[in-house]
Motif scaffolding. Structure first.
Motif, short mmCIF file in Angstrom:
data_model
loop_
_atom_site.label_atom_id
_atom_site.label_comp_id
_atom_site.label_asym_id
_atom_site.label_seq_id
_atom_site.Cartn_x
_atom_site.Cartn_y
_atom_site.Cartn_z
N HIS A 4 0.86 -1.18 0.00
CA HIS A 4 0.00 0.00 0.00
C HIS A 4 0.89 1.23 0.00
O HIS A 4 1.25 1.77 1.04
CB HIS A 4 -0.95 -0.03 1.20
CG HIS A 4 -1.93 -1.13 1.11
ND1 HIS A 4 -1.78 -2.31 1.77
CD2 HIS A 4 -3.06 -1.23 0.38
CE1 HIS A 4 -2.80 -3.11 1.47
NE2 HIS A 4 -3.59 -2.48 0.62
N LYS A 5 1.24 1.64 -1.20
CA LYS A 5 2.14 2.77 -1.38
C LYS A 5 1.38 3.94 -1.97
O LYS A 5 0.44 3.76 -2.75
CB LYS A 5 3.29 2.38 -2.33
CG LYS A 5 4.17 1.26 -1.80
CD LYS A 5 4.91 1.70 -0.58
CE LYS A 5 5.88 0.63 -0.12
NZ LYS A 5 6.61 1.05 1.06
N PRO A 6 1.76 5.15 -1.63
CA PRO A 6 1.06 6.34 -2.12
C PRO A 6 1.02 6.49 -3.64
O PRO A 6 0.11 7.11 -4.17
CB PRO A 6 1.83 7.50 -1.50
CG PRO A 6 2.50 6.91 -0.30
CD PRO A 6 2.80 5.49 -0.68
N SER A 34 0.35 4.11 2.34
CA SER A 34 -0.95 4.75 2.17
C SER A 34 -2.01 4.23 3.13
O SER A 34 -3.13 4.70 3.14
CB SER A 34 -1.43 4.57 0.73
OG SER A 34 -1.51 3.18 0.43
N ARG A 35 -1.65 3.26 3.97
CA ARG A 35 -2.55 2.77 5.01
C ARG A 35 -1.73 2.65 6.29
O ARG A 35 -0.62 2.12 6.27
CB ARG A 35 -3.14 1.42 4.64
CG ARG A 35 -3.98 1.52 3.40
CD ARG A 35 -4.78 0.30 3.16
NE ARG A 35 -5.47 0.44 1.87
CZ ARG A 35 -6.55 -0.21 1.57
NH1 ARG A 35 -7.09 -1.04 2.43
NH2 ARG A 35 -7.12 -0.03 0.40
N SER A 36 -2.29 3.15 7.36
CA SER A 36 -1.49 3.21 8.57
C SER A 36 -2.37 3.43 9.81
O SER A 36 -3.44 4.02 9.72
CB SER A 36 -0.50 4.36 8.44
OG SER A 36 0.25 4.51 9.61
N VAL A 49 -8.13 1.15 7.20
CA VAL A 49 -8.74 -0.14 6.86
C VAL A 49 -7.65 -1.07 6.32
O VAL A 49 -7.03 -0.78 5.31
CB VAL A 49 -9.86 0.04 5.81
CG1 VAL A 49 -10.45 -1.31 5.41
CG2 VAL A 49 -10.94 0.98 6.33
N PRO A 50 -7.42 -2.19 7.01
CA PRO A 50 -6.36 -3.09 6.55
C PRO A 50 -6.79 -3.88 5.31
O PRO A 50 -7.98 -4.05 5.04
CB PRO A 50 -6.17 -4.04 7.73
CG PRO A 50 -7.50 -4.05 8.40
CD PRO A 50 -8.07 -2.67 8.21
N SER A 51 -5.81 -4.32 4.60
CA SER A 51 -6.03 -5.24 3.50
C SER A 51 -5.59 -6.61 4.01
O SER A 51 -4.55 -6.72 4.64
CB SER A 51 -5.16 -4.81 2.31
OG SER A 51 -5.18 -5.79 1.32
N TYR A 52 -6.40 -7.61 3.80
CA TYR A 52 -6.01 -8.92 4.30
C TYR A 52 -6.45 -10.01 3.35
O TYR A 52 -7.32 -9.81 2.51
CB TYR A 52 -6.58 -9.17 5.70
CG TYR A 52 -8.09 -9.21 5.74
CD1 TYR A 52 -8.77 -10.40 5.57
CD2 TYR A 52 -8.82 -8.04 5.94
CE1 TYR A 52 -10.15 -10.44 5.59
CE2 TYR A 52 -10.21 -8.07 5.97
CZ TYR A 52 -10.86 -9.26 5.79
OH TYR A 52 -12.22 -9.30 5.81
#
Length: 79
Positions: A4-6, A34-36, A49-52
């Motif tokens: 998850h990069k900007p 981009s997610r933290s 919101v995590p990606s899983y």
């Protein structure tokens, strides 16, 4: 896994929709992801919101690695 990069087009769109900007590949020129959780300087621009992915483990599974960009920026998924 998905980084998850900007600069990822989908992530960039979400950041910009929240009023954020990408400078030098970072959110507001600061945050490299981009997610933290807990990055207060950029929290209104990044998603919490995590990606899983759900994966069924078997007896052959040797390890499960849960890590952040601190590891995966220097090691490949295979390493």
């Amino acid at each position: 896994s998905k980084d998850h990069k900007p600069n990822d087009p989908q992530e960039k769109k979400l950041i910009e929709e929240r009023g954020g900007v990408i400078l030098n590949g970072r959110v507001s020129g600061i945050l490299a992801v981009s997610r933290s959780l807990g990055d207060y300087k950029a929290e209104k621009y990044v998603s919490r919101v995590p990606s899983y992915t759900s994966v069924r483990l078997s007896d052959a599974t040797l390890a499960l690695v849960v890590a952040c960009d601190g590891l995966f920026d220097v090691c490949s998924d295979q390493e």
